[in-house]
Motif scaffolding. Sequence first.
Motif, PDB file in Angstrom:
ATOM      1  N   ARG A 547       0.805  -1.283  -0.112  1.00 62.97           N
ATOM      2  CA  ARG A 547       0.178  -0.108  -0.113  1.00 62.97           C
ATOM      3  C   ARG A 547       0.980   1.109  -0.168  1.00 62.97           C
ATOM      4  NH1 ARG A 547      -4.847   0.079   4.623  1.00 62.97           N
ATOM      5  NH2 ARG A 547      -3.056   1.367   5.850  1.00 62.97           N
ATOM      6  N   ASP A 549       1.264   3.376   2.129  1.00 65.11           N
ATOM      7  CA  ASP A 549       1.907   3.688   3.426  1.00 65.11           C
ATOM      8  C   ASP A 549       2.998   2.674   3.743  1.00 65.11           C
ATOM      9  OD1 ASP A 549       0.140   1.551   3.833  1.00 65.11           O
ATOM     10  OD2 ASP A 549      -0.727   2.707   5.535  1.00 65.11           O
ATOM     11  N   LYS A 583      -0.360  -2.731  12.428  1.00 67.23           N
ATOM     12  CA  LYS A 583       0.066  -3.060  10.891  1.00 67.23           C
ATOM     13  C   LYS A 583       0.848  -4.306  10.913  1.00 67.23           C
ATOM     14  CE  LYS A 583       0.592   1.972   9.428  1.00 67.23           C
ATOM     15  NZ  LYS A 583       1.364   3.114   8.773  1.00 67.23           N
ATOM     16  N   ILE A 622      -8.064  -2.608   7.574  1.00 66.14           N
ATOM     17  CA  ILE A 622      -8.158  -1.268   8.086  1.00 66.14           C
ATOM     18  C   ILE A 622      -7.711  -1.127   9.470  1.00 66.14           C
ATOM     19  CG2 ILE A 622      -9.978   0.697   8.480  1.00 66.14           C
ATOM     20  CD1 ILE A 622     -10.039  -0.296   5.592  1.00 66.14           C
ATOM     21  N   THR A 633      -9.902   6.305   9.739  1.00 62.49           N
ATOM     22  CA  THR A 633      -9.634   6.693   8.664  1.00 62.49           C
ATOM     23  C   THR A 633      -9.910   5.542   7.607  1.00 62.49           C
ATOM     24  OG1 THR A 633      -7.577   5.285   9.399  1.00 62.49           O
ATOM     25  CG2 THR A 633      -7.432   7.981   9.574  1.00 62.49           C
ATOM     26  N   GLN A 637      -8.176   4.607   3.942  1.00 64.44           N
ATOM     27  CA  GLN A 637      -7.473   3.135   3.894  1.00 64.44           C
ATOM     28  C   GLN A 637      -8.275   2.340   2.819  1.00 64.44           C
ATOM     29  OE1 GLN A 637      -5.555   1.257   7.535  1.00 64.44           O
ATOM     30  NE2 GLN A 637      -6.890   2.747   8.537  1.00 64.44           N
ATOM     31  N   ASN A 641      -6.153   0.717  -0.303  1.00 67.09           N
ATOM     32  CA  ASN A 641      -5.985  -0.716  -0.593  1.00 67.09           C
ATOM     33  C   ASN A 641      -6.410  -0.944  -1.876  1.00 67.09           C
ATOM     34  OD1 ASN A 641      -5.330  -1.436   2.256  1.00 67.09           O
ATOM     35  ND2 ASN A 641      -7.531  -1.545   2.779  1.00 67.09           N
TER      36      ASN A 641
END
Length: 800
Positions: A547, A549, A583, A622, A633, A637, A641
């Motif tokens: 992703r 991030d 995460k 998420i 968020t 997200q 994705n």
Amino acid sequence: MAKSLIKLLLIFVCLYGYAQQNLTYQKPSKEILELADADLAPGVQIDSKGEHMVLLYRNQYKSIEELSETELRLAGLRINPVTNIGSRTNYYTNLKVKQVKDKEAKQVKGLPDNARLSNFSWSPDESLIACLNTTPKGVEVWIVNIENANAYKISNANVNANMRSTINWFKDNKHLLVKMLPNDRKELINTATAVPSGPTVSVSNGAKAQNRTYQDLLKTPNDEFNFEQLARSEIKKLSINGEITDFLDADMYRGISFSPDGNYIMVTKIKRPFSYLVTYSRFPSESNIYDLNGKFVKTVNNVPLDEVRPKGFMATRTGKRSMQWRSDKPATIVWAEALDKGDPEVKVDYRDVVYQLDAPFNGQPKEILKTKQRFSGIRWGNDNIAIAFDYWWNTRNLKTYLFNPTTAEAKIISDRNYQDVYSDPGDFVSSKNKYGSYTLTINGDNLYLMGDGYSKEGQFPFIDEYNIKTGKTKRLYKSKYTDKLESLNFAIDMKKGDILVRIESKTDYPNYYIRNIKKNKLTAITDFDNPFKSLESVDKRVINYKRNDGLDLEGTLYLPLDYKEGEKYPMILWAYPREYKDKASASQSTANPNEFVYPYWGSPIYWVTKGYVVLDDAAFPIVGEGNKEPNDTFITQLVANAKAAIDAVDNLGYIDPNKVAVGGHSYGAFMTANLLSHSNLFAAGIARSGAYNRTLTPFGFQSEERSYWEAPEIYNTMSPFMNADKIKTPLLLIHGVADNNSGTYPLQSERYFNALKGLGAPVRLVMLPKESHGYRAKESIMHMLWEQDQWLEKHVKNKK
């Protein structure tokens, strides 16, 4: 060519150009129909010794005629009041038995014509199976003799299977306790035609009752009357020869369970007052213990109406809960009680306490364990060894305790994030004890664990030996397959090393084997063929990507059967969002490329036969770390994705990124609608049985425990209904008219369609008659596949 094009356009105008259409049920194209209508292999049940196997055959789908049988929806139950069994019950139509070592199975003789079999229950010695057969007039009890493969009826069609726990074996293997229709049952009220005697009035006394939006609740006094009549049973003692004797008089019996030694029976019954806010499982109840002659021994629990609880997913009621028999003792009951008043906001050192009480249940309860979090279960071993679990949803934490039931000494042997699958130590292995109950398999100081074996390197299921004194584990077996998936089902005999396993690959249908981990020997016990031959050549792989991030994602990618290198294809992306608190857990891989390619009724895999790339089960985590909740968020997200998934497949050179459809079921439908509202990534969407207006679920939804009034901006931002003006992308909405899932009322799709239509969005709404949250009738499923195929052909493959 021009005429054909005009004809095609006219068809699409006829299909999609008008507000309402009176369609009959349609069937999908030949390629899809061949897969959707395939005969499946039977289900499998194996006795605890691994000696005998029962093969259970059933139709893959129900018929719309079956779904159209009379149905009452009361207090969370769906009941056929004519036959007195759950109206959505899955039935088996044929049985075969065989010794595991034999190649061929024997047809069970004597089965009823047009058999509709359910509720299978092995006798304590596993020589017989009791089951129910549903006839047009009611439910009967049947017995299947495993040794001679013969079946016979032992009761008339007067069984009451409305409240489950219908048949229970005595330890003598010759008698059962059966719920029967009471002789004094009154005629049910036809609520559609009954003249009301007054209004329905609900009252709040000021206590907060923040419950989920349950469906099928009681709504009127007439519903209450009908529920009581359908819940009432007489409990009879029924011999395997068909002799019937009275046991307990008529009442609203719910659960029935024998003590491990078979000398006592705990019976739970429902009491009034009923509720219009919660389902029957939270109605008042009373648990009594009886002896083998039906003589009352002791009332062991009285539970009041459970409408009002503190706020939060970890809230629970006060008083005794989770009452059950201790499986390693002759007759000892065990239960938990909250030490924090059931309120997760209360700060305490221990949340729950566990008590036990021995027969004859007149002494003082003995405290045997305290848990730091909410108690969730025990695996019993003996007087000195047991394993307990607690958990806390808000932190995703799971603790495992090794404790001594005699001294109440306990230590935590595992303290982990239960979403961290890489650290999962597995489940403790159990086996039948002298009472016929499952308890921990103990060998000296050793217990055993069986795990799924997810890791960065792939999935390799394992069996470990755990030493309770040293706390160390020793690996006894680890699957070595890299081109197949081996699932460890249960340990038949740990001393011998015999394990029941299931092995499959992308093209090999799952079959069962007995693996001896000591002799490294594998013996096949089933040989089921692949019913989906046309998918044997499909190119399936798990792809990994990132992703924006940096979060690691994955999805299972299928290429079209007619794939040609260098060509660009349309794609279907199918997904379901999942919430995480970190995460690290969200990025772990659980997809296995060696799983059998199984196109179940709701699968997108069918479209590899129609020239589509399919990215199935795409990761849509998420994440909300620290003080942030995942939904804070959610939209950002969600879009990230989706973009990462499309970019990953596009970078491989397989797709036209302008021809990508997104789809999902339930929360996946909610995801789909939000993606079309907040991105321009897709050519079309398919949303099945979703919820689109979160203000209609104001006291929480999915993994959101905040109420609407605590986080209105979250509810509004996440509601596709509130953002309906942003949708310009074609959206196909499908919903079952009889959806029973919490929050996904059919009204959700109807109101969302009206909003989109009023705003000029291209949208089609398909309401499937009689269908619940998951679709069951063959006619409905075939039509659903047809609708999806038409939508994809028009708005994706042939997008202008």
